[in-house]
Design an enzyme around this catalytic site. Structure first.
Site, PDB file in Angstrom:
ATOM      1  N   GLY A 199      39.005  38.838  60.913  1.00 13.93           N
ATOM      2  CA  GLY A 199      38.261  37.784  61.593  1.00 13.93           C
ATOM      3  C   GLY A 199      38.868  36.428  61.300  1.00 13.93           C
ATOM      4  N   GLY A 242      39.019  32.155  60.345  1.00 17.29           N
ATOM      5  CA  GLY A 242      38.430  31.105  59.530  1.00 17.29           C
ATOM      6  C   GLY A 242      38.370  31.370  58.043  1.00 17.29           C
ATOM      7  CG  HIS A 280      46.032  42.895  60.763  1.00 22.43           C
ATOM      8  ND1 HIS A 280      44.762  42.927  61.307  1.00 22.43           N
ATOM      9  CD2 HIS A 280      46.223  41.621  60.362  1.00 22.43           C
ATOM     10  CE1 HIS A 280      44.210  41.725  61.242  1.00 22.43           C
ATOM     11  NE2 HIS A 280      45.084  40.922  60.681  1.00 22.43           N
ATOM     12  CD  GLU A 285      44.815  46.212  62.772  1.00 28.67           C
ATOM     13  OE1 GLU A 285      44.922  45.021  63.135  1.00 28.67           O
ATOM     14  OE2 GLU A 285      44.633  46.535  61.595  1.00 28.67           O
ATOM     15  CB  CYS A 293      42.488  40.544  57.757  1.00 31.73           C
ATOM     16  SG  CYS A 293      43.319  38.969  58.061  1.00 31.73           S
ATOM     17  CG  LEU A 294      36.974  37.195  57.258  1.00 28.39           C
ATOM     18  CD1 LEU A 294      37.385  35.929  56.526  1.00 28.39           C
ATOM     19  CD2 LEU A 294      36.205  36.858  58.528  1.00 28.39           C
ATOM     20  N   GLY A 341      45.152  32.659  57.198  1.00 25.47           N
ATOM     21  CA  GLY A 341      45.428  31.324  56.668  1.00 25.47           C
ATOM     22  C   GLY A 341      44.824  31.103  55.301  1.00 25.47           C
ATOM     23  CG  ASN A 353      46.363  36.110  62.574  1.00 25.47           C
ATOM     24  OD1 ASN A 353      46.503  34.973  62.133  1.00 25.47           O
ATOM     25  ND2 ASN A 353      45.625  36.364  63.638  1.00 25.47           N
ATOM     26  CD  GLN A 405      40.938  36.008  53.697  1.00 32.00           C
ATOM     27  OE1 GLN A 405      40.073  35.317  54.221  1.00 32.00           O
ATOM     28  NE2 GLN A 405      42.189  36.043  54.133  1.00 32.00           N
TER      29      GLN A 405
END
Length: 368
Positions: free
Chosen positions: A219, A221, A331, A333, A246-247, A290, A288, A250
């Protein structure tokens, strides 16, 4: 028709407009992938961002119906060196320009993307504006500096209500923080009975669905902008096997006492080498993000680091020392990208089966 890209540091790029005739402000980021622009532009993790592609020619194989990672793109703009006007591919249905007009997204071509990427690498991600050529630079810059980037990206891209993706195998509750379709595709490939739920789902709501496993999706942000998800993870972990991407990775770290921090310019591309500390093997991965999990903050938690990025040493994978839970920053996938890490979905299935053999059953009731 000309279009202008203005950065918050005052740098101005003039290029050719394509896509929708609208003005957009967003965080300028770059992706180093050589292919997969359709998957990139439809990745919900780019919500509110203006994406620069470092590969010089984009759009040459057009847009097709099959390679989307979401139904409606959430990006605010596209920056390329050259946008192909006449794509050539047997699956192509639209050009990049036609698709961006359809989805009301502005694009700019003819930009020195190498120079722009070097600026981002030197100074970090910057706010930028895509606007008409006629608009005064001073007016744009003033508006740009005053602009506040959104912090509700996950809310924007997450599903608003739960829905099933039926299968005959293990039931997996997939928490949608901005899910790429590739994750759902991999679970379906393994015949999972998937229920996709919104980002703000409670632990009780998840457990009432009688899951065999829980998947935390990618996701956009800052993970600290989704505190309700941190609380949910704390309440479900240990009751059912968990896998985060990913998100999701975190948020899992935050839920277990670690910390996250913003990166200078992030990892975005399809050729990032990652080392598995357990096996010593190197996988080429699609990434992907930040933000990253702060390595020092993991020392006093019940988490072990399982993967690290070869390029900069940042944390790329975690496993709980006591519970059936693991996560990765990249990722597996891989849409777009290599499939080196695809085996992680099989490891998740094995973890679920092992939990079943132990007779683990966290559920209080069955709603579906």
């Amino acid at each position: 028709m000309k279009r202008k890209l203005v950065l918050e540091d005052g740098t101005v790029f003039i290029g050719e407009a394509f896509g929708a005739d609208v003005e957009k402000i967003g965080e300028i980021v770059f992706n180093t992938g050589m292919t997969g622009y359709q998957e990139i532009l439809s990745d919900p993790s780019y919500c509110g961002q203006i994406v620069t592609l470092t590969y010089p020619l984009v759009g040459n194989y057009g847009i097709n119906r099959d390679d989307f990672e979401s139904i409606n793109p959430a990006i605010h703009g596209f920056i390329v060196r050259e946008a192909a006007e006449f794509p050539s591919n047997w699956r192509s249905q639209l050009s990049l320009d036609e698709f961006f007009k359809l989805k009301k997204i502005p694009g700019i071509a003819g930009v020195d993307t190498r120079k722009l990427t070097r600026i981002i690498r030197k100074y970090g991600t910057l706010k930028g504006a895509l606007c008409s050529y006629e608009k005064a630079d001073e007016e744009i810059l003033s508006h740009l500096k005053a602009a506040v980037l959104p912090i509700d990206q996950v809310k924007r891209v997450s599903t608003k209500s739960s829905y099933p993706s039926p299968g005959r195998g293990s039931r997996v509750v997939l928490v949608d923080f901005g899910m790429k379709h590739g994750i759902l595709r991999e679970l379906n490939k393994r015949d999972c009975d998937v229920i996709v739920v919104p980002y703000n789902v409670t632990a009780e709501e998840i457990l009432n669905l009688s899951p065999d496993g829980i998947m935390l999706s990618n996701g956009p942000g800052d993970p600290k902008d989704v505190p309700q998800a941190i609380k949910m993870i704390q309440e479900v972990q240990g009751k059912v096997p968990l896998f985060g991407i990913c998100l999701g990775h975190q948020l899992f770290a935050l839920a277990n006492g670690a910390n996250t921090e913003k990166m200078k310019f992030g990892h975005r591309g399809s050729n990032h080498p990652v080392k598995d500390l357990t096996t010593g093997k190197i996988a080429i991965t699609s990434q992907n993000h930040g933000y990253t999990v702060e390595e020092e903050s993991i020392k006093h938690t019940d988490l072990d680091i399982t993967h690290i990025a070869i390029n900069d040493g940042t944390v790329e994978g975690l496993r709980h020392k006591k519970l059936d839970a693991f996560t990765v920053q990249y990722h597996p996938e891989a849409s777009p990208g290599p499939e080196d890490a695809n085996v992680l979905f099989d490891q998740f299935m094995e973890m679920i089966e092992a939990a079943k053999q132990k007779g683990v059953s966290p559920c209080q009731s069955v709603l579906i």
